[in-house]
Scaffold this motif. Structure first.
Motif, PDB file in Angstrom:
ATOM      1  N   SER A 104       0.784  -1.239   0.000  1.00  0.00           N
ATOM      2  CA  SER A 104       0.000   0.000   0.000  1.00  0.00           C
ATOM      3  C   SER A 104       0.815   1.288   0.000  1.00  0.00           C
ATOM      4  O   SER A 104       0.227   2.375   0.009  1.00  0.00           O
ATOM      5  CB  SER A 104      -0.952   0.016   1.201  1.00  0.00           C
ATOM      6  OG  SER A 104      -1.887  -1.029   1.086  1.00  0.00           O
ATOM      7  N   HIS A 105       2.145   1.177   0.002  1.00  0.00           N
ATOM      8  CA  HIS A 105       2.933   2.412  -0.124  1.00  0.00           C
ATOM      9  C   HIS A 105       4.327   2.126  -0.662  1.00  0.00           C
ATOM     10  O   HIS A 105       5.152   1.508   0.003  1.00  0.00           O
ATOM     11  CB  HIS A 105       3.054   3.140   1.214  1.00  0.00           C
ATOM     12  CG  HIS A 105       3.733   4.474   1.090  1.00  0.00           C
ATOM     13  ND1 HIS A 105       3.206   5.493   0.325  1.00  0.00           N
ATOM     14  CD2 HIS A 105       4.898   4.947   1.579  1.00  0.00           C
ATOM     15  CE1 HIS A 105       4.020   6.546   0.377  1.00  0.00           C
ATOM     16  NE2 HIS A 105       5.050   6.246   1.121  1.00  0.00           N
ATOM     17  N   THR A 106       4.568   2.593  -1.888  1.00  0.00           N
ATOM     18  CA  THR A 106       5.905   2.454  -2.477  1.00  0.00           C
ATOM     19  C   THR A 106       6.302   3.764  -3.138  1.00  0.00           C
ATOM     20  O   THR A 106       5.460   4.627  -3.425  1.00  0.00           O
ATOM     21  CB  THR A 106       5.936   1.344  -3.563  1.00  0.00           C
ATOM     22  OG1 THR A 106       4.953   1.658  -4.571  1.00  0.00           O
ATOM     23  CG2 THR A 106       5.648  -0.020  -2.983  1.00  0.00           C
ATOM     24  N   HIS A 107       7.615   3.910  -3.324  1.00  0.00           N
ATOM     25  CA  HIS A 107       8.164   4.930  -4.232  1.00  0.00           C
ATOM     26  C   HIS A 107       9.110   4.119  -5.112  1.00  0.00           C
ATOM     27  O   HIS A 107      10.306   4.031  -4.831  1.00  0.00           O
ATOM     28  CB  HIS A 107       8.971   5.995  -3.490  1.00  0.00           C
ATOM     29  CG  HIS A 107       8.238   6.766  -2.440  1.00  0.00           C
ATOM     30  ND1 HIS A 107       7.824   8.068  -2.634  1.00  0.00           N
ATOM     31  CD2 HIS A 107       7.880   6.455  -1.185  1.00  0.00           C
ATOM     32  CE1 HIS A 107       7.237   8.515  -1.514  1.00  0.00           C
ATOM     33  NE2 HIS A 107       7.262   7.549  -0.619  1.00  0.00           N
ATOM     34  N   LEU A 108       8.561   3.472  -6.152  1.00  0.00           N
ATOM     35  CA  LEU A 108       9.382   2.537  -6.924  1.00  0.00           C
ATOM     36  C   LEU A 108      10.419   3.254  -7.783  1.00  0.00           C
ATOM     37  O   LEU A 108      11.433   2.660  -8.152  1.00  0.00           O
ATOM     38  CB  LEU A 108       8.496   1.635  -7.788  1.00  0.00           C
ATOM     39  CG  LEU A 108       7.604   0.666  -7.005  1.00  0.00           C
ATOM     40  CD1 LEU A 108       6.811  -0.211  -7.966  1.00  0.00           C
ATOM     41  CD2 LEU A 108       8.399  -0.213  -6.044  1.00  0.00           C
ATOM     42  N   VAL A 125      -3.222   8.618   5.025  1.00  0.00           N
ATOM     43  CA  VAL A 125      -1.988   9.225   5.552  1.00  0.00           C
ATOM     44  C   VAL A 125      -0.948   8.119   5.727  1.00  0.00           C
ATOM     45  O   VAL A 125      -1.286   6.975   6.029  1.00  0.00           O
ATOM     46  CB  VAL A 125      -2.190   9.985   6.886  1.00  0.00           C
ATOM     47  CG1 VAL A 125      -3.026  11.214   6.691  1.00  0.00           C
ATOM     48  CG2 VAL A 125      -2.759   9.088   7.968  1.00  0.00           C
ATOM     49  N   VAL A 126       0.314   8.492   5.509  1.00  0.00           N
ATOM     50  CA  VAL A 126       1.398   7.516   5.564  1.00  0.00           C
ATOM     51  C   VAL A 126       2.298   7.813   6.751  1.00  0.00           C
ATOM     52  O   VAL A 126       2.688   8.979   6.950  1.00  0.00           O
ATOM     53  CB  VAL A 126       2.236   7.590   4.262  1.00  0.00           C
ATOM     54  CG1 VAL A 126       3.314   6.510   4.263  1.00  0.00           C
ATOM     55  CG2 VAL A 126       1.349   7.455   3.043  1.00  0.00           C
ATOM     56  N   HIS A 127       2.601   6.789   7.542  1.00  0.00           N
ATOM     57  CA  HIS A 127       3.570   6.779   8.651  1.00  0.00           C
ATOM     58  C   HIS A 127       2.951   6.926  10.042  1.00  0.00           C
ATOM     59  O   HIS A 127       2.817   5.958  10.757  1.00  0.00           O
ATOM     60  CB  HIS A 127       4.693   7.818   8.484  1.00  0.00           C
ATOM     61  CG  HIS A 127       5.632   7.494   7.379  1.00  0.00           C
ATOM     62  ND1 HIS A 127       6.191   6.242   7.224  1.00  0.00           N
ATOM     63  CD2 HIS A 127       6.092   8.233   6.334  1.00  0.00           C
ATOM     64  CE1 HIS A 127       6.960   6.231   6.145  1.00  0.00           C
ATOM     65  NE2 HIS A 127       6.913   7.423   5.583  1.00  0.00           N
ATOM     66  N   LEU A 128       2.708   8.161  10.502  1.00  0.00           N
ATOM     67  CA  LEU A 128       2.257   8.398  11.881  1.00  0.00           C
ATOM     68  C   LEU A 128       3.215   7.762  12.899  1.00  0.00           C
ATOM     69  O   LEU A 128       2.789   7.330  13.981  1.00  0.00           O
ATOM     70  CB  LEU A 128       0.830   7.893  12.110  1.00  0.00           C
ATOM     71  CG  LEU A 128      -0.274   8.555  11.281  1.00  0.00           C
ATOM     72  CD1 LEU A 128      -1.649   8.104  11.773  1.00  0.00           C
ATOM     73  CD2 LEU A 128      -0.177  10.079  11.325  1.00  0.00           C
ATOM     74  N   THR A 130       5.971  -0.683   1.815  1.00  0.00           N
ATOM     75  CA  THR A 130       7.425  -0.867   1.929  1.00  0.00           C
ATOM     76  C   THR A 130       8.202   0.424   1.687  1.00  0.00           C
ATOM     77  O   THR A 130       9.422   0.435   1.808  1.00  0.00           O
ATOM     78  CB  THR A 130       7.925  -1.959   0.967  1.00  0.00           C
ATOM     79  OG1 THR A 130       7.569  -1.591  -0.373  1.00  0.00           O
ATOM     80  CG2 THR A 130       7.294  -3.307   1.293  1.00  0.00           C
ATOM     81  N   ASP A 131       7.504   1.519   1.330  1.00  0.00           N
ATOM     82  CA  ASP A 131       8.109   2.850   1.216  1.00  0.00           C
ATOM     83  C   ASP A 131       9.236   2.923   0.175  1.00  0.00           C
ATOM     84  O   ASP A 131       9.197   2.218  -0.815  1.00  0.00           O
ATOM     85  CB  ASP A 131       8.578   3.333   2.603  1.00  0.00           C
ATOM     86  CG  ASP A 131       8.528   4.852   2.737  1.00  0.00           C
ATOM     87  OD1 ASP A 131       8.001   5.533   1.821  1.00  0.00           O
ATOM     88  OD2 ASP A 131       9.003   5.384   3.759  1.00  0.00           O
ATOM     89  N   ASN A 132      10.236   3.747   0.406  1.00  0.00           N
ATOM     90  CA  ASN A 132      11.243   4.066  -0.606  1.00  0.00           C
ATOM     91  C   ASN A 132      12.041   2.843  -1.051  1.00  0.00           C
ATOM     92  O   ASN A 132      12.696   2.190  -0.241  1.00  0.00           O
ATOM     93  CB  ASN A 132      12.227   5.102  -0.059  1.00  0.00           C
ATOM     94  CG  ASN A 132      11.511   6.338   0.461  1.00  0.00           C
ATOM     95  OD1 ASN A 132      11.093   6.344   1.601  1.00  0.00           O
ATOM     96  ND2 ASN A 132      11.346   7.344  -0.372  1.00  0.00           N
ATOM     97  N   LEU A 175      -1.117  11.975   1.824  1.00  0.00           N
ATOM     98  CA  LEU A 175       0.151  12.617   2.186  1.00  0.00           C
ATOM     99  C   LEU A 175       0.820  11.880   3.343  1.00  0.00           C
ATOM    100  O   LEU A 175       0.183  11.121   4.066  1.00  0.00           O
ATOM    101  CB  LEU A 175      -0.049  14.106   2.540  1.00  0.00           C
ATOM    102  CG  LEU A 175      -0.625  14.507   3.895  1.00  0.00           C
ATOM    103  CD1 LEU A 175      -0.534  16.034   4.046  1.00  0.00           C
ATOM    104  CD2 LEU A 175      -2.067  14.087   4.049  1.00  0.00           C
ATOM    105  N   HIS A 176       2.151  12.090   3.477  1.00  0.00           N
ATOM    106  CA  HIS A 176       2.888  11.575   4.626  1.00  0.00           C
ATOM    107  C   HIS A 176       2.557  12.455   5.826  1.00  0.00           C
ATOM    108  O   HIS A 176       2.301  13.654   5.671  1.00  0.00           O
ATOM    109  CB  HIS A 176       4.391  11.636   4.381  1.00  0.00           C
ATOM    110  CG  HIS A 176       4.871  10.863   3.183  1.00  0.00           C
ATOM    111  ND1 HIS A 176       4.919  11.400   1.923  1.00  0.00           N
ATOM    112  CD2 HIS A 176       5.334   9.597   3.076  1.00  0.00           C
ATOM    113  CE1 HIS A 176       5.389  10.489   1.080  1.00  0.00           C
ATOM    114  NE2 HIS A 176       5.653   9.376   1.753  1.00  0.00           N
ATOM    115  N   ALA A 177       2.598  11.872   7.029  1.00  0.00           N
ATOM    116  CA  ALA A 177       2.328  12.670   8.224  1.00  0.00           C
ATOM    117  C   ALA A 177       3.057  12.099   9.435  1.00  0.00           C
ATOM    118  O   ALA A 177       3.177  10.881   9.584  1.00  0.00           O
ATOM    119  CB  ALA A 177       0.814  12.698   8.493  1.00  0.00           C
TER     120      ALA A 177
HETATM  121 ZN   LIG Z   1       6.670   7.487   1.429  1.00  0.00          ZN
END
Ligand SMILES: [Zn+2]
Length: 363
Positions: free
Chosen positions: A54-58, A215-218, A266-268, A194-196
């Motif tokens: 649900s979250h990548t920056h490929l 929202v991503v992270h918290l 898995t993010d960046n 957005l990231h938060a």
């Molecule tokens: Zn991210």
């Protein structure tokens, strides 16, 4: 093929058999009640819906060296952080190859969809679309306009080819820009994310206004913040490996206790391979390490169920004949299915000949 063992899906774990014919699920039921009379090939294992990352920056996969040991706020800060310099210096062909091989890896791991934050404006999205051609994986792309203040023409051109917009954070973006973006997304039925509270705590009244769809992270959110996010009915993606690299951990135990809608990403791709199985295991083990454990069931839902709900396709998370789910057959012991999937899964345990294997394109 007859899979005897368990099913783990939107209705939870249960002992069951699943019968497949020509790659299609045709029958499920209580163990010992199947109609095969011993004629089908038998496999012992667990059947699950295909997971979502649900979250990548490929695009970041173009990085081939260990990133410098710097605070994440400096590494990934637009427009001049390490990551953005790297993206700017890399050729389109190199980025396209990196994205394509990441997507191919995800397909091998049985992933059915990914939600990617794609920077670099409309050209960045076009590059991703070209990289993803003919790959049997649903790519949900949240693009990002480059002009500030936001240029409505650029924004509209990006929205015409994306599923929405994904921003850096409320700290990095003026409120007026966020309002213009959220309004434009919702006007055309697309998503604003957005990231938060990643490196430092941000106030929910800032990142929840205008209201995001995700929202991503918290990682730095307080219990009260988490309660506010839950009450706003906003889904959260957590990325425990990415946070751990910078000495942080999202409070998954409190998120579970409060009943937030939590998804896993898995993010960046310059920090971590986009493997949802590795992310799941790390998420589980790291909460035990901190003595703030979450249940395996909660983590399993964060990749198998909640993302499909968020995408508006809950039926894709249901293992039954006739649903649009693409079942994966896993050669794992069927006891405690969520625990097995969360702690022991690797791509090698996917039974080849699974329906997922023969799917050639996303409908
Ligand atoms: Zn991210």
């Amino acid at each position: 093929m007859l899979v005897e063992g368990a099913i783990l899906d939107i209705d939870g774990p249960r002992p069951a058999y699943s019968r497949f014919r020509n790659g299609r699920l045709v029958e499920t039921g209580a163990l010992g009640t199947d109609s095969t009379r011993g004629r089908d090939r038998k496999v012992r294992g667990i059947v699950i819906p295909s997971p979502v990352n649900s979250h990548t920056h490929l695009g970041d996969a173009v990085s081939v060296r260990e990133p410098p040991h710097e605070p994440v706020s400096r590494l990934v800060k637009p427009p001049h952080g390490y990551k953005f310099r790297l993206l700017a210096e890399s050729s389109d062909a190199a980025k396209r190859r990196a994205i394509r091989s990441s997507l191919q890896r995800m397909v091998r791991e049985g992933i059915a969809a990914t939600v990617d934050f794609r920077e670099e404006g409309r050209p960045g999205v076009e590059l991703f679309r070209r990289a993803a051609q003919k790959i049997p994986l649903r790519t949900v792309i949240l693009g990002r306009p480059t002009a500030r203040p936001v240029d409505p023409v650029e924004l509209a051109r990006i929205l015409s080819i994306t599923d929405g917009i994904g921003l850096s954070s409320a700290r990095d973006e003026a409120k007026g820009d966020r309002e213009v973006i959220a309004r434009a997304c919702h006007r055309v039925g697309k998503r604003y994310a957005l990231h938060a509270s990643e490196a430092v705590r941000e106030r929910p009244e800032d990142f929840l206004d205008p209201r995001p769809d995700l929202v991503v992270h918290l990682a730095k959110a307080s219990t009260d913040d988490l309660r506010t996010v839950r009450d706003a009915d906003v889904s959260v993606v957590v990325c425990p490996r990415s946070n751990a690299l910078f000495g942080r951990q999202p409070d998954l135990a409190t998120m579970e206790r409060l009943g937030l809608q939590v998804l896993l990403g898995t993010d960046n791709a310059m920090f971590h391979a986009p493997s949802i199985w590795r992310e799941l295991e790390f998420a589980y083990v790291s909460t035990r390490l901190r003595r703030r454990p979450v249940s395996a069931a909660f983590l399993a839902r964060s990749v198998l169920v909640e993302p499909w709900r968020w995408l508006g396709n809950p039926e894709r998370a249901r293992i039954a004949p006739g649903t649009p789910a693409r079942p994966l057959i896993l050669r794992l012991p069927p006891q405690d299915p969520a625990y097995q999937v969360v702690t022991r899964m690797t791509e090698h345990l996917i039974v080849r000949g699974s329906p997922r294997d023969t799917a050639s394109s996303e409908e």
